[in-house]
Design a protein around this motif. Sequence first.
Motif, PDB file in Angstrom:
ATOM      1  N   PHE A   1      -8.545  58.832  18.700  1.00 46.08           N
ATOM      2  CA  PHE A   1      -7.670  57.667  18.771  1.00 46.08           C
ATOM      3  C   PHE A   1      -6.218  58.037  18.457  1.00 46.08           C
ATOM      4  CE2 PHE A   1      -5.591  53.978  16.805  1.00 46.08           C
ATOM      5  CZ  PHE A   1      -5.749  53.034  17.800  1.00 46.08           C
TER       6      PHE A   1
ATOM      7  N   TRP B   1     -16.222  51.853  16.206  1.00 42.92           N
ATOM      8  CA  TRP B   1     -17.094  52.828  16.862  1.00 42.92           C
ATOM      9  C   TRP B   1     -16.317  54.018  17.429  1.00 42.92           C
ATOM     10  CZ3 TRP B   1     -16.495  47.722  18.306  1.00 42.92           C
ATOM     11  CH2 TRP B   1     -15.661  47.496  19.395  1.00 42.92           C
ATOM     12  N   SER B   2     -15.004  54.040  17.221  1.00 44.61           N
ATOM     13  CA  SER B   2     -14.161  55.100  17.776  1.00 44.61           C
ATOM     14  C   SER B   2     -14.057  56.293  16.843  1.00 44.61           C
ATOM     15  CB  SER B   2     -12.743  54.574  18.020  1.00 44.61           C
ATOM     16  OG  SER B   2     -12.751  53.538  18.957  1.00 44.61           O
ATOM     17  N   ASP B   3     -13.691  57.423  17.412  1.00 42.01           N
ATOM     18  CA  ASP B   3     -13.407  58.628  16.643  1.00 42.01           C
ATOM     19  C   ASP B   3     -11.908  58.615  16.312  1.00 42.01           C
ATOM     20  OD1 ASP B   3     -12.744  61.187  15.765  1.00 42.01           O
ATOM     21  OD2 ASP B   3     -14.051  62.189  17.216  1.00 42.01           O
TER      22      ASP B   3
ATOM     23  N   ARG C   1     -18.942  44.565  23.127  1.00 39.87           N
ATOM     24  CA  ARG C   1     -18.338  45.014  21.869  1.00 39.87           C
ATOM     25  C   ARG C   1     -17.289  44.006  21.419  1.00 39.87           C
ATOM     26  NH1 ARG C   1     -19.153  50.772  20.487  1.00 39.87           N
ATOM     27  NH2 ARG C   1     -20.993  51.267  21.705  1.00 39.87           N
TER      28      ARG C   1
ATOM     29  N   TRP D   1      -5.762  47.511  16.463  1.00 40.85           N
ATOM     30  CA  TRP D   1      -6.122  48.447  17.525  1.00 40.85           C
ATOM     31  C   TRP D   1      -5.089  48.403  18.651  1.00 40.85           C
ATOM     32  CZ3 TRP D   1      -8.627  46.845  22.370  1.00 40.85           C
ATOM     33  CH2 TRP D   1      -8.979  47.941  23.178  1.00 40.85           C
TER      34      TRP D   1
ATOM     35  N   PRO E   1      -8.149  52.603  14.733  1.00 39.38           N
ATOM     36  CA  PRO E   1      -9.160  52.682  15.796  1.00 39.38           C
ATOM     37  C   PRO E   1     -10.218  51.600  15.636  1.00 39.38           C
ATOM     38  CG  PRO E   1      -9.541  54.387  14.159  1.00 39.38           C
ATOM     39  CD  PRO E   1      -8.262  53.700  13.770  1.00 39.38           C
ATOM     40  N   LEU E   2     -10.953  51.359  16.689  1.00 44.73           N
ATOM     41  CA  LEU E   2     -12.077  50.442  16.620  1.00 44.73           C
ATOM     42  C   LEU E   2     -13.187  51.085  15.789  1.00 44.73           C
ATOM     43  CD1 LEU E   2     -11.994  49.278  20.326  1.00 44.73           C
ATOM     44  CD2 LEU E   2     -11.387  47.918  18.304  1.00 44.73           C
TER      45      LEU E   2
END
Length: 181
Positions: free
Chosen positions: A122, A116-118, A97, A107, A113-114
């Motif tokens: 986060f 792909w993060s929720d 990633r 981040w 957040p990244l």
Amino acid sequence: MKTPSDIVGARVRAVRQRRGWTAAQLAERCTEHGAPEITASVVTDLETGRRDKDTKRRRRNITVDELLALACALDVAPVHLLVPTDGNDPYLVTHDRFVRPARAREWVRGRHPLPWSDPRLFFSEVPAEEWEPPEMTQEQMDRQGRMSEIRREVLDRGPGRRTMSGGVIGPDGEEIPDEGS
């Protein structure tokens, strides 16, 4: 692609050299800051990736303790050793990633957040008294990254392309303001 430890080694070297310090002087500062285990040879190994005598592997991995001690000794925020401060090459977050450096810095700072993060997860650990809404949207960070790429390409073309205000002329003939503006 460079690992975060590779980047830390390169960033430590660059900051140390800008300070005009030798590896021994940085090690001395680390000792003053309570990290005597960071010797001149450790600094050199981290910066160059010299092979470890016992394992025959490059000593590029850095512990969190070492990162914080080096940042303290160099008088910089840890994020500026961990993530490149210039360029826009992908930053490897995990073995598969990666994100742009600007996104990685946001981040690490806990601001965004990244991809792909929720975001709910986060931001769930941010203390209420420290909560601030994210400063940039993903679209704004992507735009900033594209502008950095264009700016670097234009500057690589050679002199004479800068404007009076410090920006550069982009491929479409429009001024691209200096990133600090």
